[in-house]
Design a protein around this motif. Structure first.
Motif, PDB file in Angstrom:
ATOM      1  N   MET A   1     -22.083  40.230 -11.347  1.00 12.56           N
ATOM      2  CA  MET A   1     -21.125  39.398 -12.074  1.00 12.56           C
ATOM      3  C   MET A   1     -21.792  38.177 -12.683  1.00 12.56           C
ATOM      4  SD  MET A   1     -17.437  39.081 -10.606  1.00 12.56           S
ATOM      5  CE  MET A   1     -16.712  40.181  -9.434  1.00 12.56           C
ATOM      6  N   LYS A   2     -22.976  37.830 -12.130  1.00 17.81           N
ATOM      7  CA  LYS A   2     -23.681  36.650 -12.614  1.00 17.81           C
ATOM      8  C   LYS A   2     -23.921  36.717 -14.124  1.00 17.81           C
ATOM      9  CE  LYS A   2     -24.458  34.242  -8.868  1.00 17.81           C
ATOM     10  NZ  LYS A   2     -23.282  34.797  -8.189  1.00 17.81           N
ATOM     11  N   ASN A  65      -4.470  28.034  -6.472  1.00 19.59           N
ATOM     12  CA  ASN A  65      -4.967  29.258  -5.834  1.00 19.59           C
ATOM     13  C   ASN A  65      -6.475  29.379  -5.686  1.00 19.59           C
ATOM     14  OD1 ASN A  65      -2.315  30.879  -5.805  1.00 19.59           O
ATOM     15  ND2 ASN A  65      -2.468  30.153  -7.899  1.00 19.59           N
ATOM     16  N   CYS A  66      -7.218  28.553  -6.376  1.00 19.14           N
ATOM     17  CA  CYS A  66      -8.668  28.781  -6.420  1.00 19.14           C
ATOM     18  C   CYS A  66      -9.473  27.569  -5.965  1.00 19.14           C
ATOM     19  CB  CYS A  66      -9.103  29.142  -7.842  1.00 19.14           C
ATOM     20  SG  CYS A  66      -7.980  30.278  -8.684  1.00 19.14           S
ATOM     21  N   CYS A  69     -11.467  26.712  -2.524  1.00 19.51           N
ATOM     22  CA  CYS A  69     -12.864  27.113  -2.284  1.00 19.51           C
ATOM     23  C   CYS A  69     -13.764  26.732  -3.451  1.00 19.51           C
ATOM     24  CB  CYS A  69     -12.972  28.621  -2.100  1.00 19.51           C
ATOM     25  SG  CYS A  69     -11.962  29.250  -0.773  1.00 19.51           S
ATOM     26  N   HIS A  70     -13.165  26.725  -4.657  1.00 17.60           N
ATOM     27  CA  HIS A  70     -13.966  26.451  -5.855  1.00 17.60           C
ATOM     28  C   HIS A  70     -13.926  24.963  -6.199  1.00 17.60           C
ATOM     29  CE1 HIS A  70     -15.040  30.574  -7.106  1.00 17.60           C
ATOM     30  NE2 HIS A  70     -13.897  30.914  -6.541  1.00 17.60           N
ATOM     31  N   ILE A  75     -17.308  26.697  -0.206  1.00 17.65           N
ATOM     32  CA  ILE A  75     -17.951  27.994   0.005  1.00 17.65           C
ATOM     33  C   ILE A  75     -18.185  28.796  -1.272  1.00 17.65           C
ATOM     34  CG2 ILE A  75     -17.137  28.159   2.382  1.00 17.65           C
ATOM     35  CD1 ILE A  75     -15.102  30.263   1.428  1.00 17.65           C
ATOM     36  N   PRO A  77     -19.428  29.628  -5.181  1.00 18.34           N
ATOM     37  CA  PRO A  77     -20.652  29.210  -5.886  1.00 18.34           C
ATOM     38  C   PRO A  77     -20.420  28.211  -7.017  1.00 18.34           C
ATOM     39  CG  PRO A  77     -20.100  31.506  -6.389  1.00 18.34           C
ATOM     40  CD  PRO A  77     -19.150  31.065  -5.330  1.00 18.34           C
ATOM     41  N   MET A 102     -10.252  38.182  -6.644  1.00 15.95           N
ATOM     42  CA  MET A 102      -9.997  36.779  -6.332  1.00 15.95           C
ATOM     43  C   MET A 102      -8.529  36.480  -6.569  1.00 15.95           C
ATOM     44  SD  MET A 102     -12.621  34.908  -5.379  1.00 15.95           S
ATOM     45  CE  MET A 102     -14.061  35.734  -4.701  1.00 15.95           C
TER      46      MET A 102
HETATM   47  C1  HEC Z   1     -11.109  31.625   0.032  1.00 12.29           C
HETATM   48  C2  HEC Z   1     -12.003  31.023  -0.903  1.00 12.29           C
HETATM   49  C3  HEC Z   1     -11.861  31.413  -2.362  1.00 12.29           C
HETATM   50  C4  HEC Z   1     -10.719  31.389  -3.123  1.00 12.29           C
HETATM   51  C5  HEC Z   1      -9.324  30.965  -2.703  1.00 12.29           C
HETATM   52  C6  HEC Z   1     -11.108  31.829  -4.426  1.00 12.29           C
HETATM   53  N1  HEC Z   1     -12.439  32.125  -4.462  1.00 12.29           N
HETATM   54 FE1  HEC Z   1     -13.485  32.837  -6.041  1.00 12.29          FE
HETATM   55  N2  HEC Z   1     -15.128  33.020  -4.867  1.00 12.29           N
HETATM   56  C7  HEC Z   1     -15.247  32.600  -3.565  1.00 12.29           C
HETATM   57  C8  HEC Z   1     -16.590  32.870  -3.091  1.00 12.29           C
HETATM   58  C9  HEC Z   1     -17.125  32.544  -1.704  1.00 12.29           C
HETATM   59  C10 HEC Z   1     -17.263  33.509  -4.138  1.00 12.29           C
HETATM   60  C11 HEC Z   1     -18.707  34.010  -4.127  1.00 12.29           C
HETATM   61  C12 HEC Z   1     -18.856  35.246  -3.326  1.00 12.29           C
HETATM   62  C13 HEC Z   1     -18.151  36.410  -3.912  1.00 12.29           C
HETATM   63  O1  HEC Z   1     -18.282  36.652  -5.127  1.00 12.29           O
HETATM   64  O2  HEC Z   1     -17.458  37.110  -3.148  1.00 12.29           O
HETATM   65  C14 HEC Z   1     -16.317  33.594  -5.235  1.00 12.29           C
HETATM   66  C15 HEC Z   1     -16.595  34.182  -6.460  1.00 12.29           C
HETATM   67  C16 HEC Z   1     -15.773  34.101  -7.582  1.00 12.29           C
HETATM   68  C17 HEC Z   1     -16.097  34.626  -8.885  1.00 12.29           C
HETATM   69  C18 HEC Z   1     -17.306  35.410  -9.217  1.00 12.29           C
HETATM   70  C19 HEC Z   1     -18.478  34.578  -9.466  1.00 12.29           C
HETATM   71  C20 HEC Z   1     -19.650  35.446  -9.879  1.00 12.29           C
HETATM   72  O3  HEC Z   1     -20.667  35.343  -9.213  1.00 12.29           O
HETATM   73  O4  HEC Z   1     -19.496  36.234 -10.817  1.00 12.29           O
HETATM   74  C21 HEC Z   1     -15.056  34.317  -9.714  1.00 12.29           C
HETATM   75  C22 HEC Z   1     -14.945  34.611 -11.198  1.00 12.29           C
HETATM   76  C23 HEC Z   1     -14.063  33.647  -8.918  1.00 12.29           C
HETATM   77  N3  HEC Z   1     -14.527  33.538  -7.630  1.00 12.29           N
HETATM   78  C24 HEC Z   1     -12.862  33.203  -9.396  1.00 12.29           C
HETATM   79  C25 HEC Z   1     -11.816  32.801  -8.569  1.00 12.29           C
HETATM   80  C26 HEC Z   1     -10.486  32.530  -9.044  1.00 12.29           C
HETATM   81  C27 HEC Z   1     -10.037  32.593 -10.504  1.00 12.29           C
HETATM   82  C28 HEC Z   1      -9.745  32.198  -7.959  1.00 12.29           C
HETATM   83  C29 HEC Z   1      -8.266  31.886  -7.897  1.00 12.29           C
HETATM   84  C30 HEC Z   1      -7.373  32.747  -8.617  1.00 12.29           C
HETATM   85  C31 HEC Z   1     -10.622  32.238  -6.796  1.00 12.29           C
HETATM   86  N4  HEC Z   1     -11.863  32.604  -7.222  1.00 12.29           N
HETATM   87  C32 HEC Z   1     -10.240  31.954  -5.506  1.00 12.29           C
HETATM   88  C33 HEC Z   1     -14.265  31.995  -2.824  1.00 12.29           C
HETATM   89  C34 HEC Z   1     -12.936  31.863  -3.209  1.00 12.29           C
END
Ligand code: HEC
Length: 485
Positions: A1-2, A65-66, A69-70, A75, A77, A102
């Protein structure tokens, strides 16, 4: 996905977003969306419009929602708070939400109704898709809601933080289970509503389980964990971790009793009082209102920490637990049944190996939360209740288990599981080369504490059926041994 980071660089003209650099996966995501859109909304052709903007429509979704962690130093990235931060990730965000990768959530949405379910609504996903399709416009700054605030490291606001003494984790210590006892110094019983374990150094803390123990039992527990020879004939120990012997008796079916040895009762279910645990992807535990965990005055906390140091240098760790005291009246005390089958054997290269466990509830309980626990080869887990009247009900289903995301699923509505209900858990393991997390498909796998070996556990957080106040009256007014009614 990077790759998406590069293809959707923020310096690009926003409108080129939908046209160029479509990866195969994004095409699939788009097709999925169109298929879904075909039934739920009018057919649309991509048009550049700014009816959906970051400030008005997208930021509220991300903040709710995001961002938990973001945000910086958490936690995930990357931070997803400001337009500048979000814009380069637009296509990756669309892909992640359309495919429901996600926010992370692994329980089957058709089984059980959970308090901490973070899944986006179809309308929220449609907004994100539309925003990306129309070039990711920023919109009017007046529409932007205030960014959420976070305390570094914590996702709750602890009333008290209890930290272990400084631990040195030597270089090359690949797998160590340390048991560390810390006094709470509580001079009265405390009710814990929410808790979170925060590792001192995430690079070396693989997991940490914090349990409540009585001060008097600490010397005995310390002696037991110090005694490296104290394993039975079926287990062996390397360094500070335990393993099942390769030739120990085998029972993949924990529901069948064999002989009088250990397989007479191949599934086990112990009660544990666990304020919180740190597992990969496990967030703070916030219990339903009124459902709290008791820490009696004078108790100690046992930190069972699994360290794994692959850094090539010694590091120090100070892992902490943060506790939020109950502010509302406590109606129910929460505890946990930990139900295991530890006697399985997963053959080399087996891509779909079934293991079951069975546990019959010794009393009426209210179901409060579920957790599935396996290691890298865990593939799926389902728990079914077989009620005393014979009818069956699937309570919990994790169709695609992911070791990196071990959530606890808190029920929205607690319900009675009567005494005599049999909880039948069925897990599948993937020990084939097709499992990208599999450390070694050529090995025959048994129970073991390192993640490279396996575990098969289903945990039920539960409470007594009677509310606490009734409970106390009952205890005072009735002779012991009397039933509930
Ligand atoms: C519980 C914690 C958490 C929540 C809530 C969360 N994320 Fe994440 N997200 C992570 C982590 C940890 C990673 C890196 C590891 C992985 O990709 O599984 C990640 C990875 C991602 C990536 C991929 C990055 C890549 O390397 O391509 C995207 C895009 C993303 N999140 C979007 C979202 C969006 C949009 C939301 C809300 C709708 C969301 N995340 C909610 C923890 C979270």
């Amino acid at each position: 996905m990077k790759v998406n980071l590069q293809t959707d660089s923020g310096s690009r003209a926003p409108n080129s977003l939908t046209v160029e650099g479509q990866s195969m996966r994004r095409c699939v995501a788009a097709l999925l969306f169109f298929a879904w859109c075909g039934v739920t909304c009018h057919a649309q052709t991509p048009v550049a419009d700014d009816s959906v903007t970051f400030n008005k429509n997208i930021a509220p979704i991300l903040y709710k929602n995001c961002a938990v962690c973001h945000h910086p130093n958490d936690i995930a990235p990357m931070s997803l708070i400001t337009y500048k931060e979000v814009r380069p990730w637009a296509a990756a965000i669309r892909e992640a939400v359309v495919q429901r990768i996600m926010p992370p959530w692994h329980a089957d949405p058709h089984v059980g109704d959970f308090l901490n379910n973070p899944r986006l609504s179809d309308a929220e996903i449609a907004s994100i898709v539309k925003w990306v399709k129309s070039g990711g416009p920023e919109g009017d700054p007046k529409d932007l809601p205030a960014a959420p605030a976070f305390e570094t490291g914590w996702h709750i606001k602890p009333d008290v933080i209890i930290t272990i003494p400084r631990m040195t984790v030597k270089a090359g210590n690949q797998d160590d289970y340390e048991y560390i006892y810390v006094p709470t110094h509580f001079t009265e019983d405390k009710w814990i509503h929410a808790a979170e374990v925060v590792p001192g150094d995430r690079r070396v803390v693989h997991h940490a389980t914090v349990s409540v123990v009585d001060a008097n039992s600490v010397p005995k527990l310390r002696a037991e964990h110090g005694d490296v020879e104290k394993v039975d004939q079926y287990h062996f120990r390397t360094g500070k971790v335990n393993h099942m012997k390769p030739d120990a008796p085998v029972s993949d079916d924990g529901c069948v009793s064999i002989g009088n040895g250990p397989l007479k009762d191949p599934s086990s279910g112990g009660v544990n009082h666990v304020p919180a645990i740190y597992l990969p992807g496990h967030l703070a535990e916030v219990r339903p209102a009124g459902y709290d965990l008791k820490i009696p005055a004078g108790s100690y906390l046992q930190f069972q920490i699994h360290y794994s140091n692959r850094l090539g240098q010694a590091v120090t760790d100070r892992t902490s637990i943060g506790l939020v005291f109950a502010k509302n009246p406590v109606t129910h005390e929460v505890a946990q049944y930990e139900i295991w089958n530890n006697w399985f054997l997963i053959p080399p290269k087996d891509g779909n190996h079934k293991v079951t466990s069975c546990y019959t509830l010794p009393k009426d309980v209210l179901a409060v939360a579920y957790t599935a626990h396996m290691h890298f080869r865990g593939k799926s887990m389902t728990t079914e209740a077989v009620y005393p009247d014979g009818h069956h009900e699937v309570l919990f289903n994790v169709p695609k288990y992911d070791f990196r995301w071990q959530e606890t699923y808190f029920l929205k509505r607690q319900f009675i599981l009567p005494k005599g209900t049999k909880l039948v858990t069925t897990a599948y393991f993937d020990n084939s080369a097709n499992n990208p997390l599999n450390p070694d498909p050529s090995k025959s796998i048994r129970w073991g504490e390192p993640s490279t070996e396996e575990m098969m556990g289903f945990w039920l957080a539960y409470a007594d059926v009677q509310p606490i106040s009734e409970h106390m009256e009952t205890a005072a007014s009735q002779s012991p041994g009397k039933g509930r009614k």
